[in-house]
Each structure stands twice: as structure tokens, then as C-alpha cells.
Design a protein around this motif. Sequence first.
Motif, mmCIF file in Angstrom:
data_model
loop_
_atom_site.group_PDB
_atom_site.id
_atom_site.type_symbol
_atom_site.label_atom_id
_atom_site.label_comp_id
_atom_site.label_asym_id
_atom_site.label_seq_id
_atom_site.Cartn_x
_atom_site.Cartn_y
_atom_site.Cartn_z
ATOM 1 N N TYR A 71 -13.599 9.498 4.637
ATOM 2 C CA TYR A 71 -13.429 10.343 3.456
ATOM 3 C C TYR A 71 -13.732 9.618 2.142
ATOM 4 N N CYS A 72 -13.753 8.287 2.161
ATOM 5 C CA CYS A 72 -13.900 7.498 0.928
ATOM 6 C C CYS A 72 -14.787 6.296 1.174
ATOM 7 N N THR A 73 -15.365 5.795 0.091
ATOM 8 C CA THR A 73 -15.966 4.470 0.139
ATOM 9 C C THR A 73 -14.842 3.457 -0.070
ATOM 10 N N LEU A 74 -14.990 2.283 0.512
ATOM 11 C CA LEU A 74 -13.887 1.324 0.532
ATOM 12 C C LEU A 74 -14.458 -0.084 0.408
ATOM 13 N N SER A 75 -14.169 -0.757 -0.711
ATOM 14 C CA SER A 75 -14.639 -2.121 -0.930
ATOM 15 C C SER A 75 -13.667 -3.107 -0.295
ATOM 16 N N PRO A 76 -14.096 -4.372 -0.096
ATOM 17 C CA PRO A 76 -13.163 -5.378 0.428
ATOM 18 C C PRO A 76 -11.919 -5.550 -0.441
ATOM 19 N N GLN A 77 -12.079 -5.479 -1.774
ATOM 20 C CA GLN A 77 -10.912 -5.596 -2.658
ATOM 21 C C GLN A 77 -9.944 -4.443 -2.469
ATOM 22 N N GLU A 78 -10.495 -3.254 -2.311
ATOM 23 C CA GLU A 78 -9.639 -2.086 -2.114
ATOM 24 C C GLU A 78 -8.933 -2.154 -0.771
ATOM 25 N N ALA A 79 -9.640 -2.626 0.252
ATOM 26 C CA ALA A 79 -9.010 -2.775 1.568
ATOM 27 C C ALA A 79 -7.872 -3.789 1.510
ATOM 28 N N ALA A 80 -8.090 -4.904 0.801
ATOM 29 C CA ALA A 80 -7.044 -5.918 0.677
ATOM 30 C C ALA A 80 -5.827 -5.363 -0.064
ATOM 31 N N LEU A 81 -6.056 -4.555 -1.082
ATOM 32 C CA LEU A 81 -4.954 -3.963 -1.846
ATOM 33 C C LEU A 81 -4.165 -2.991 -0.975
ATOM 34 N N LEU A 82 -4.851 -2.180 -0.208
ATOM 35 C CA LEU A 82 -4.183 -1.246 0.693
ATOM 36 C C LEU A 82 -3.335 -1.980 1.725
ATOM 37 N N GLN A 83 -3.813 -3.133 2.204
ATOM 38 C CA GLN A 83 -3.147 -3.877 3.268
ATOM 39 C C GLN A 83 -2.177 -4.930 2.754
ATOM 40 N N SER A 84 -1.965 -5.001 1.451
ATOM 41 C CA SER A 84 -1.042 -5.970 0.872
ATOM 42 C C SER A 84 0.394 -5.593 1.209
ATOM 43 N N PRO A 85 1.352 -6.530 1.080
ATOM 44 C CA PRO A 85 2.755 -6.195 1.367
ATOM 45 C C PRO A 85 3.294 -5.029 0.549
ATOM 46 N N ALA A 86 2.728 -4.786 -0.643
ATOM 47 C CA ALA A 86 3.191 -3.674 -1.475
ATOM 48 C C ALA A 86 2.707 -2.328 -0.959
ATOM 49 N N ALA A 87 1.571 -2.294 -0.270
ATOM 50 C CA ALA A 87 1.007 -1.071 0.316
ATOM 51 C C ALA A 87 1.007 0.108 -0.650
ATOM 52 N N PRO A 88 0.381 -0.039 -1.832
ATOM 53 C CA PRO A 88 0.396 1.066 -2.801
ATOM 54 C C PRO A 88 -0.568 2.181 -2.415
ATOM 55 N N ILE A 89 -0.437 3.308 -3.104
ATOM 56 C CA ILE A 89 -1.514 4.295 -3.102
ATOM 57 C C ILE A 89 -2.674 3.680 -3.881
ATOM 58 N N VAL A 90 -3.866 3.728 -3.331
ATOM 59 C CA VAL A 90 -5.053 3.191 -4.006
ATOM 60 C C VAL A 90 -6.028 4.343 -4.232
ATOM 61 N N LEU A 91 -6.494 4.492 -5.463
ATOM 62 C CA LEU A 91 -7.469 5.532 -5.786
ATOM 63 C C LEU A 91 -8.853 5.067 -5.349
ATOM 64 N N LEU A 92 -9.486 5.848 -4.473
ATOM 65 C CA LEU A 92 -10.768 5.498 -3.873
ATOM 66 C C LEU A 92 -11.797 6.571 -4.180
ATOM 67 N N GLU A 93 -13.060 6.164 -4.263
ATOM 68 C CA GLU A 93 -14.141 7.115 -4.504
ATOM 69 C C GLU A 93 -14.332 8.009 -3.278
ATOM 70 N N ALA A 94 -14.259 9.321 -3.495
ATOM 71 C CA ALA A 94 -14.490 10.261 -2.400
ATOM 72 C C ALA A 94 -15.936 10.173 -1.929
ATOM 73 N N ARG A 95 -16.125 10.296 -0.608
ATOM 74 C CA ARG A 95 -17.484 10.265 -0.057
ATOM 75 C C ARG A 95 -18.153 11.612 -0.262
ATOM 76 N N HIS A 96 -19.432 11.544 -0.602
ATOM 77 C CA HIS A 96 -20.223 12.765 -0.766
ATOM 78 C C HIS A 96 -21.516 12.602 0.027
ATOM 79 N N PRO A 97 -21.844 13.557 0.905
ATOM 80 C CA PRO A 97 -21.043 14.754 1.156
ATOM 81 C C PRO A 97 -19.809 14.419 2.002
ATOM 82 N N ALA A 98 -18.806 15.258 1.886
ATOM 83 C CA ALA A 98 -17.591 15.077 2.671
ATOM 84 C C ALA A 98 -17.898 15.333 4.142
ATOM 85 N N PRO A 99 -17.105 14.762 5.047
ATOM 86 C CA PRO A 99 -17.359 14.987 6.471
ATOM 87 C C PRO A 99 -17.206 16.459 6.831
ATOM 88 N N THR A 100 -18.101 16.954 7.698
ATOM 89 C CA THR A 100 -18.025 18.359 8.098
ATOM 90 C C THR A 100 -16.923 18.570 9.127
#
Length: 785
Positions: free
Chosen positions: A261-290
Amino acid sequence: MQGVGFRPHVWHLANRLGCLGDVRNDGDGVLIRLWAPDSTTADAFCQRLRTDIPPLARIDALERNPQPAEKSQPPPAGEFRIIASATTEVHTGVVPDATTCPACATDIAARSNRRYRYPFTNCTHCGPRLSIVRAIPYDRANTSMARFPLCPDCLAEYNNPADRRFHAQPNACPSCGPKLWLEDSDGQRLDPAALGCQDAIAAASEMLAGGRILAIKGIGGFHLACDATNHQAVARLRQRKARDAKPFALMARDLAVMRRYCTLSPQEAALLQSPAAPIVLLEARHPAPTRAALAPGIAPGQASLGFMLPYSPLHLLLLAHWEQPLVMTSGNRSDEPQAIDNTEARTRLAPLADALLLHDRDILNRLDDSVARVDAGQPRLLRRARGFAPAPLLVPDGFHDAPPVLALGGELKNTFCLLDAPRLILSQHLGDLDEPATLRAFERTLKLYRELFQHQPSRIAIDRHPDYRGSTLGRRLAAELALPLIEVQHHHAHIAAVLADNAWARDAGSVLGLALDGLGHGKDGTLWGGELLRANYQDCSRLAWLRPTPLPGGDRAAKEPWRNLIAHIHTAFGWEQACAQWPALRRLPGLAEAPIPALLRMLDAGINSPRSSSTGRLFDALAAALGLHTKEIAYEGQAAMELEALARTDWNIPGTKGQSTGDGYPFARLHTPEGIQLDPTPMWQALLNDLSHGVPPARIAARFHQGFATALTDLSLDVAREQGLDTLALSGGSFQNRILLTSVIHQAESAGLRVLSHHQVPANDGGIALGQALIAAATNPLTTS
């Protein structure tokens, strides 16, 4: 930081090096008494203490004091020991709640493990902390786990320094720990077996797959959850929650699901997987999956999606077999605080949910999910809460002898700050204080923090706005405690906050501060919101600003963008003259039924139309011109966010060096005796010409962003040269606009300016308490900022 497994780490290290002695927690931190075989071993111990620490630990300072020869004692008999905590004056903190560690995730997935599918599994490297604590030291008796006596197996783990659950205060298992159950909206317990499921979590998953909405008690509060690909379920959730448009947060089982559903950079992946596990705003993929596409009601009008990973055993088990995301939004009706206890949930959430997944471990402290994003190559917090609070920041150089300060923040996105050198303790996000329930939660949380950290302020800092609820409370507290009250100008606090965020020393001199937001009470009594300031921690002077424009209807202008459009056009050209030149103005969506003649009379007479240099209201006016929520917005910042999302569809590279495919709109400068005004009149003229010639709205939105960023940067460069300054500090909620932030940073740095921006605290009003605290510490109590 207590509760991170530091004492067993010391125990392991001492035994490996053949040292004797003991270690304990006390109010000052961790106290180690060490008898080493020789000085080389002692040096090695101290070195490894710093470099090889537990995952959640942080060493701010290491003080090493050799035992004086005249007071020399013989080494203790036996092994190195861990001894009981001492109750002294508090100078340590509580570690934030942390996402489930890999070892605990393995435990709950293994059928042979006694914690198989147990949703309250944790160890010293993960699990709840602030959400369950009521006092320091962080020991089980001071948490909501005190009511669950440890069984023999858990007690053995708890007492064994070699076990990763040694002194893990929330340690528990199915035999002795909290229990989970599922009940319907009428309060009747549901039998998972009758639903063909092995336990309540499996039954909850089945209900979600069937299109139901569930209220789920998590770590720091309740969530409302549903299948994010079920259009009807998402629409029902919006209707029940009375949340028409604000984006919903999503939780996905793993990064692979997110990448659909989104593009995901290494920095964004690291932030998602950090001990804080925040919500991370990610660029939506276009076109969206059917296949299994997200419901269109997830984030209407936005180019980003807010994703998080499962951060507790309950969430891991719930999403284990989900190939698509779940909506995981705050358990509340719109604008209310998140529900945290079962009784409250049965009252407030039962009308919103088809069933409730509950447990009997009390949540003592409400914690919303933190929100972050990677912008201009750096992770940046947009909301600081679970996973980050109450981890302290360190005071910048020059503040280590600062007096203790209590700073009460602003009205919206409120946080407060305790300055207790060398720590700055910023509370979790509390919300908007104009909501009565949030104000009550603010007062309860403030009382808790003052008790938890035994904070005795010597002065109190507030926003100088006369009507902010936090400021009113601060005045009352200052009177009750007979303490000096420091009233801090809103935008000065913004700039001080970004200085502190970048460890700017007290004596490092002034910077050029660019503060862009909705509005704040200015030093001259007007409403500011687009300011260029010469600032340090002690002083602040206004050098340039966005040309003031009336806010017709006062506070209503923040909710009805059409008012700002009329005010801007009328100020620049006169409304009737503008409509004669650009007839398309009269045909804009939402204006046909607007009481424009009455509004013009209000503007001309200056009735209930305070003038403001607000950047936020300029964005609202632009959005209205392009037909985005012209009549009314559903949540704060909606029009500006959708304007940015529209601009990004025309943006060449949505990153640090991104540019629109067209030229930016021009701005003018008006030189006045008080300073320089940035005048948007030429921008409006070019924009209205484009609008009349049918230029696509995305191109117009992008040209505005590019022109505004360039005008701000050029003005900053010229003023910096004139003032002899080489550093530009960016703060204010408008700098959560990715295009604006990245463009200003890139242009200013390319021209040779050093740029300071936010990382650890939000650029919005969630960070101003930090700035207030340092300004108050640097201010003579007999004066105000």
C-alpha cells in the motif's frame, strides 16, 4: 532510566570480569560499588558499561569516585550482588513503553512455551512502563501489576539475575497475570468456543474479518478497529465516531503488508521497527493494489497513510494471519480523550463498537500513539507520546544550573514540561484543552508528573495568550505557590524549542527564527503566525512577518476557509473589483450561499475581524480558492493538508530537492518603520490569472508552495546578512508541510545558511512547552519575555 534491565546487565558484566560489590537503584539513578582486581579491570568495566548497554537503556552521565584510602573497606564476601532499591530524592525517570521484543514474540508463538498466546508477555527489554506506573522507584508495588502476585515460576524468573525477566515489573504468565476476555456491546461475555475459536483474540480476529467494529484495550488506551479494506465497516466507523474526514491510522502485520500500500524507505522501516513503534506517515502507492484495496474513507484527500506495526503481544496475535491492514484509531468520539478503563469503555465505546476486547490490567496513564515521518532525510516527530514520553531530553550547555521550571504549553496539541536540570521532561501529547475532558486529563497528568518526579518548581512559564486554559491554570498555580510567573510569547517559545531540540548552547548567540503556524498572541497585542525573529533563549525581536490580514469572525475563520479567502482578496484588491477582473471567483464552490455582503461590511468596519499574520490562514485561503473545503473543515489543518497533497501530485520529486513543474508565484516586500512585511498580493494576482485560464488546481497548488518557500528563504537570507546571522531555525506547525520544510531547508542550506529544524519534539504546539521552560530559566523573574 529504571525498568530497562540495567542492574542485571551490571551483574553480568561484573561477574564476567571477576569483580565484587553490588548495584542498586536509587533516586539518583544506578549506584554501583565495585571492587576490581586491578585498575585495568576497573577501566574495562567502565568502558563496557558505556558501550554495551541493554536495548532500552541510556546513560546520560557516569560519575566515577575512587574509594579514599583512609576510608578503604575490604571487598564483600561472595559474588557481586543486586540489592534492593533505595528511596531517595528522585532524579531518574521512567522508561517509555516499548514494543514487544523478538524474544517475547517468539515465546507467544511457540506452542511448547508456557506463555503461548499470552497477550501480556514481556521482559526487561519490552512492554508497558509509563502506562502502568504510579510512583518512583519503578518497582512492581508502584505499578498496576501490584494486584497480580507472581506464581512460583514467574517469581523464579523475577529473582534470577541471569534471566531476561529479572525484575521485569510487569512479568506475568497465564497462571498469575492479567486476563483477557471478549464481550458484546451489552456487556455480556462471549464464549470463544461457541464462536469456533481457541481464545478471545482469535474470536476478535474472526469478528473483524466479518466486518465488525471492535473496541480493543491496548497499552496506553483503547483503539477502535475494523478491516481497513471493508468499505462498509470503515464508513460505519466514521459515522459512529463522528469523524467525517480525519485520516485513520492503520496497523499491519509486517512490512511486507505495508509495502502493498505504501512506498517504504530504509529509514522509515527502521523507525517503524524501533522500540517506540510509532505511527509513521508513508507515501501511498499509486496505483493502489486492486486486490484487497483500502477503503476510500481511510485517508480522504491525503497522499500519505499512517501505518504502525503491532507493538504488543495482543496486537501481534490479533494480526498474525491478516494479509491486509486493520484500522486502529483512538478509542473515543471525535475530539474526546482516548478511553482507558473498562467502565469508561462500556459507557463511551459500546455505542461505537460491536464488541469489546477487554483485560483487567489497569492503564494508569493515558498514552496516544506517537506519530512520526521522515522528511528531508531525518525522522521527525509530529506527535510525541507512547514510546517516547517521558524519556527526558538533556538541557543544552549553559543550563545545568538552571532553576526548576514548570512550563504549561499552549492550547492545542498540549504538552507540559518539567525542567529539572539536567533533564527536560516533556509530557506525552495530551490534546486540545478547549475540550473539557482533555482539560481534566491535563490536570490529572500534571499532578501525576509532579508527584512521579517530585518536581518542585521555582517559577512557572505560560503562553502569554490571556485566554489559554493552560495559562489560566499556570496563573492559579503561581498564586497558590507564591512563585514567579513568566509569560512567554508563543513564537519565541517555538524558536527556543527548536534550539533546544538541536542542543543549542545558552551562550551560542542569536539565530534567525522562522516561525510559521496558525496563530499566537504577539508582543504588540495582535495575532502572529508568520514571523521572522532574531532570537535566543533570553530575547526575541520581530524583524519581518507575513502581511497581516483580518480574520473575519475571529475563531470562526480557523474553521471556515471561505472567510480567509474573502479577507485576503478584499485586502489585496477589494472583493468587487477582484470579481469584476476574475469572474471565476463568484463561481467557486461554497461561495454561492455564503453571506459575503455581511462579511465585507464586517471587514470594512473592523468588527470582530482581528488582523493576523497567520500562515495557516493563508493556506486555508488558498485551499478555498481551489475548492478544497471552501465552506468548512472537519478537523484542524484539513484544508492545508489537502492543499499540500494536491500540490504533491504536481511535484517533480517529493523529496529534499523536489520542485513543481511550473514557476513559483511571486511575493512582494513592504518596508515599514517596524520591519518588513511579506505581501501575497502578487501571488494572488498570478494565481487568479491561472485560475481564470483553466490551469489545473494541482499546478496552482504547487506553484504557490514553490513561490512561498522561495519568498521565505530569500527574505531570510537577506535579513540574515543584514543582521550578521548564519543560522536559520525553523519551527511552527506549518513546517509539518513536507514541501515547505524540504524546500526551505534545501534552498537555505544551498545558500550557505546553517538550518536547525525539529527532530525529537514536534514543530507544532506540542513542542512549545520545551521552549517556554528554557526561556523561563534564562529570564529574570522580575521581567517577562
